[in-house]
Design an enzyme around this catalytic site. Structure first.
Site, short mmCIF file in Angstrom:
data_model
loop_
_atom_site.label_atom_id
_atom_site.label_comp_id
_atom_site.label_asym_id
_atom_site.label_seq_id
_atom_site.Cartn_x
_atom_site.Cartn_y
_atom_site.Cartn_z
N ASP A 1 -6.43 4.56 1.00
CA ASP A 1 -6.42 3.33 0.04
C ASP A 1 -7.71 2.58 0.76
O ASP A 1 -8.70 3.06 1.44
CB ASP A 1 -4.97 2.45 0.14
CG ASP A 1 -4.73 2.04 1.73
OD1 ASP A 1 -5.90 1.58 2.37
OD2 ASP A 1 -3.71 1.94 2.08
N HIS B 1 0.79 -1.16 0.18
CA HIS B 1 -0.03 0.01 -0.15
C HIS B 1 0.96 1.05 -0.03
O HIS B 1 0.68 2.21 -0.59
CB HIS B 1 -0.91 0.02 1.38
CG HIS B 1 -1.56 -1.35 1.44
ND1 HIS B 1 -1.88 -1.79 2.67
CD2 HIS B 1 -2.31 -2.03 0.28
CE1 HIS B 1 -2.63 -2.84 2.44
NE2 HIS B 1 -2.87 -3.34 1.40
#
Ligand code: UDP
Length: 476
Positions: free
Chosen positions: A119, A18
């Site tokens: 995210d 991420h």
């Protein structure tokens, strides 16, 4: 006179998979659109040396803020990784709120922050952004197909009562190759599990974003992206901005792991099969044995990044990126000696980007983490898809059945990939006729990826549009 810079905050959830794409997005904004970026970094308290090394190499225009770590003392041992990631964010919300509030104070050369970008695990922070009058965006770090599955999840949840893996017919998401329920991402495979419930709640928030950025590109996922843009019911605009991959390797600051590059320098062009299962992937002891014997039987050159075997989960090293014991102790007896002319085994971690960009690398056995896939595409390295966890089975379906840019391993009934199959796939991919189409397809995708980032390429245009929108301060 100094120009006033736009300023946004990014909130990556734990995990290199991420952090890297969100940070690469930040670098683009800084370099091409004159932004200042603050990274707000929640933590569950795990040692994250790879993360720290990576962040130390960032330009001064990208500032990290480390949040106090949250406690997981109350969670049972068998809590899923996805639950831990989602809870890291939700338990950090008060600290995230405080950090955002601080950032709203105008600095002389920058505007107050105008947007928060999260995210897939961070959509419950959208409401903080709204309360503070900022716009909110999601940077989706995987495929448009996975994003499509998640936005359709509330509907699938209502339609079906069984576990998705028990569905007898494939599910066709708009514009995507048909998917079997057993290939859906791991986190949604047990509907009673907290991970499923948490993700379902997070998905319901996706539609309230001001925009969705996806680390994919039009030429790669034309059908899925077109359907998401045109379907009508999903409101936020979609911006395909990929492939955004590491531009500076994590390992430039970890020199001891670079011996393999010297070894690669002495191998013939496109001859080496690289085996690396992401930042957290591990195999069982039996599978390590089959891999070793399969590589030996293939007689191909190989560079194998090996981790100690897991007892329970294929993503056992996710939070640490490290093997607990010396991984070389788990290889079959005599393997290193017998294969020393053909192969190199490196414990735990490699400078993957440099390996993939090296002329001697001819193929990549990958767990199909999306960053690894994009890195392979950018460098035109054909793949053997060996999905392990998260959404990797879906990525493998996209690669093998839709894009036809990878060969796929087939596990037996007990989940083991046998040595004969490994030997055959290794040979096919590096030099066999069976691998030719895959090698050719990867070359085409490499060219398409490069075109997407030309000044008038599809992803450059998307990025410019979303940067412009993000820089606008909301009026009350
Ligand atoms: N990586 C690396 N060396 C390793 C293993 C992984 O540099 O030995 C990097 C890899 O280049 C990629 C990231 O770590 O950028 C892994 O992300 P991915 O999405 O492929 O998988 P995840 O680790 O999230 O499962």
């Amino acid at each position: 006179m100094e120009t006033i810079q736009s300023h946004i905050a990014l909130l990556p959830s734990p995990g290199m998979g991420h952090l890297i794409p969100l940070t690469e997005f930040a670098k683009r904004l800084v370099l091409h659109h004159n932004f200042l970026v603050t990274l707000i970094l929640p933590s569950d308290g795990s040692p994250m040396s790879a993360q720290k090394s990576y962040l130390q190499s960032l330009p001064a225009t990208i500032t990290p803020i480390y949040l106090p770590s949250v406690s997981f003392d109350d969670l049972p041992e068998d809590t899923r990784v996805e639950t831990r990631i989602a809870l890291t964010i939700s338990r950090s919300l008060p600290a995230i709120h405080d950090a955002l509030l601080q950032l709203l104070i105008t600095k002389p050369c920058s505007r107050p922050i105008s947007a928060l970008v999260v995210d897939l695990f961070g959509s419950n922070a959208f409401r903080l952004a709204r309360d503070l009058n900022m716009s909110s965006y999601m940077f989706f770090t995987s495929t448009a197909m996975s994003f499509s599955l998640l936005v359709h999840l509330p509907k699938l949840d209502q339609t079906y009562t069984c576990e998705y893996r028990d569905l007898t017919e494939a599910v066709v998401l708009p514009g995507c190759v048909p998917l079997l329920g057993k290939d859906f991402l791991d986190a949604i495979q047990e509907r009673k599990n907290d991970a499923y419930k948490l993700l379902l709640e997070l998905c319901k928030e996706y539609g309230s974003a001001d925009g969705i950025l996806i680390n994919s590109f039009v030429e790669l996922e034309f059908g899925a992206l077109k359907a998401l843009k045109e379907e009508g019911w999903f409101k936020p605009p979609i911006y395909p901005v990929g492939p955004l991959i590491q531009t500076r390797s994590i390992n430039e600051v970890v020199p001891e792991s670079s011996d393999c590059l010297e070894w690669l320098n002495n191998q013939p062009t496109k001859s080496v099969l690289f085996i690396c299962l992401g930042s957290g992937g591990t195999l069982s002891q039996e599978q390590i044995n089959e891999m070793a014997f399969g590589l030996e039987m293939s007689e191909q050159r190989f560079l194998w990044i090996v981790r100690s075997p897991h007892q329970t989960a294929a993503n056992a090293a996710f939070f640490t990126n490290k093997s607990v014991n010396n991984p070389l102790n788990f290889l079959p007896k005599g393997f290193l000696e017998r294969t020393k002319e053909k192969g190199l085994v490196v414990p735990s971690w490699a400078p993957q980007i440099q390996v993939l960009s090296h002329g001697s690398t001819g193929g990549f056995v990958s767990h199909c983490g999306w960053n690894s896939v994009l890195e392979s595409i950018v460098h035109g390295v054909p793949l053997i898809a060996w999905p392990l966890y998260a959404e990797q089975k879906m990525n493998a379906v996209l690669l093998t059945e839709d894009l036809k840019a990878a060969l796929k391993v087939k596990a037996d009934k007990i989940g083991l990939v046998g040595r004969e199959q490994i030997a055959k796939l290794a040979k096919d991919l590096i030099q066999g006729d069976e691998g030719k189409d895959v090698r050719d397809k990867m070359k085409q995708l490499k060219d398409a990826a490069a075109r997407a980032f030309e000044p008038d390429g599809s992803s450059s245009i998307s990025l410019a549009q979303v940067a412009q929108k993000m820089s606008v301060l909301k009026t009350k």
